[in-house]
Scaffold this motif. Sequence first.
Motif, PDB file in Angstrom:
ATOM      1  N   UNK A 141     -10.853 -11.117 -28.454  1.00  0.00           N
ATOM      2  CA  UNK A 141     -10.590 -11.338 -29.877  1.00  0.00           C
ATOM      3  C   UNK A 141     -11.772 -10.927 -30.749  1.00  0.00           C
ATOM      4  N   UNK A 142     -12.976 -11.141 -30.266  1.00  0.00           N
ATOM      5  CA  UNK A 142     -14.175 -10.867 -31.072  1.00  0.00           C
ATOM      6  C   UNK A 142     -14.331  -9.393 -31.422  1.00  0.00           C
ATOM      7  N   UNK A 143     -13.553  -8.523 -30.765  1.00  0.00           N
ATOM      8  CA  UNK A 143     -13.659  -7.084 -31.019  1.00  0.00           C
ATOM      9  C   UNK A 143     -12.534  -6.538 -31.903  1.00  0.00           C
ATOM     10  N   UNK A 144     -11.614  -7.406 -32.336  1.00  0.00           N
ATOM     11  CA  UNK A 144     -10.502  -6.960 -33.172  1.00  0.00           C
ATOM     12  C   UNK A 144     -10.861  -7.056 -34.649  1.00  0.00           C
ATOM     13  N   UNK A 145     -10.354  -6.124 -35.434  1.00  0.00           N
ATOM     14  CA  UNK A 145     -10.507  -6.191 -36.881  1.00  0.00           C
ATOM     15  C   UNK A 145      -9.411  -7.068 -37.479  1.00  0.00           C
ATOM     16  N   UNK A 146      -9.557  -7.402 -38.748  1.00  0.00           N
ATOM     17  CA  UNK A 146      -8.516  -8.163 -39.437  1.00  0.00           C
ATOM     18  C   UNK A 146      -7.198  -7.388 -39.384  1.00  0.00           C
ATOM     19  N   UNK A 189     -16.629  -7.594 -36.684  1.00  0.00           N
ATOM     20  CA  UNK A 189     -16.190  -7.602 -35.274  1.00  0.00           C
ATOM     21  C   UNK A 189     -17.315  -7.180 -34.340  1.00  0.00           C
ATOM     22  N   UNK A 190     -17.249  -7.722 -33.141  1.00  0.00           N
ATOM     23  CA  UNK A 190     -18.208  -7.414 -32.069  1.00  0.00           C
ATOM     24  C   UNK A 190     -19.604  -7.969 -32.346  1.00  0.00           C
ATOM     25  N   UNK A 191     -19.705  -8.986 -33.194  1.00  0.00           N
ATOM     26  CA  UNK A 191     -20.977  -9.679 -33.407  1.00  0.00           C
ATOM     27  C   UNK A 191     -20.805 -11.143 -33.014  1.00  0.00           C
TER      28      UNK A 191
END
Length: 295
Positions: free
Chosen positions: A271-276, A169-171
Amino acid sequence: METPDYNSPLALKTVMESNGMAMQKKFGQNFMVNPAARTSIVNMLDIHEGDCVWEIGPGLGCMTNEILKKKANLTVFEIDRGFISLLNEFFHSYEEANLFRIKEGDVLKNWQPEISVQDIDSHSIKLFGNLPYNIAATFIADTITKGYIFNRCVFTVQKEVADRMRAKPSTKNYSAFSVLCQWRYVLTAGIELAPGNFWPRPNVASQAVLFMPKEDSSVSCSNPASFIRTVHALFSQRRKTLLNNIKPVLPQGLDAKTIFESAGIPASERAENLTVEDFLRLSETVNSARMKVAE
């Protein structure tokens, strides 16, 4: 017919030319000519005698040969008729011993029916493939979306695709594809392969990636199809917030802000900052709210 010298581009070229064949770029055809790399990658599959193994795109059989030496029960998926003819000749003795079979055609269309034909559970299959860019993400996402989880998988893909699979996340590489892969599997990077490991030489580096299935308890959700739809919706416009992207998957009458509050996730997040785990929790919250509306 004996197998060619898989370490020699000249020998492989000779076999191709003597059989009136040419490499087809549309199929992403490249042969691994480094024996150490072949051994390293096949070892990642941890094959034991009698294991059910599927190989996607065997080509002239350089990896096929390694797998059959381990006495696996091997099915290969091949679309090129020229390769199919040669594979039948190279591995005829294994075919007679019922250790080798070829499934002809497009693997994107025939992998799922083959599970029924062989009457096996996907959990018992070890899956291998040197996958070209044009099918790698499509094939892997398709198996996961349809709920088929394999015993273990080893895919050799372009480094760019491997990075997307394993992105955090966050990449910049983190995407819906990353979430799907990491939802059902633990991913481990294997050997990285420079273009010189292949013939013809591709333009980019490749990498092997090991997929090991997660325990069911860590990936459970009441509605997998809804989870997948939610993930894709939230990534549909990366620069928009979750609040904007979730609306298409919410039934009429559900308040998006309330959903996010219940899930403990800021609606202003992307969305790019959320974990599974965040996606799973949010999906479960949506399903619970949907059921209450339906009552």
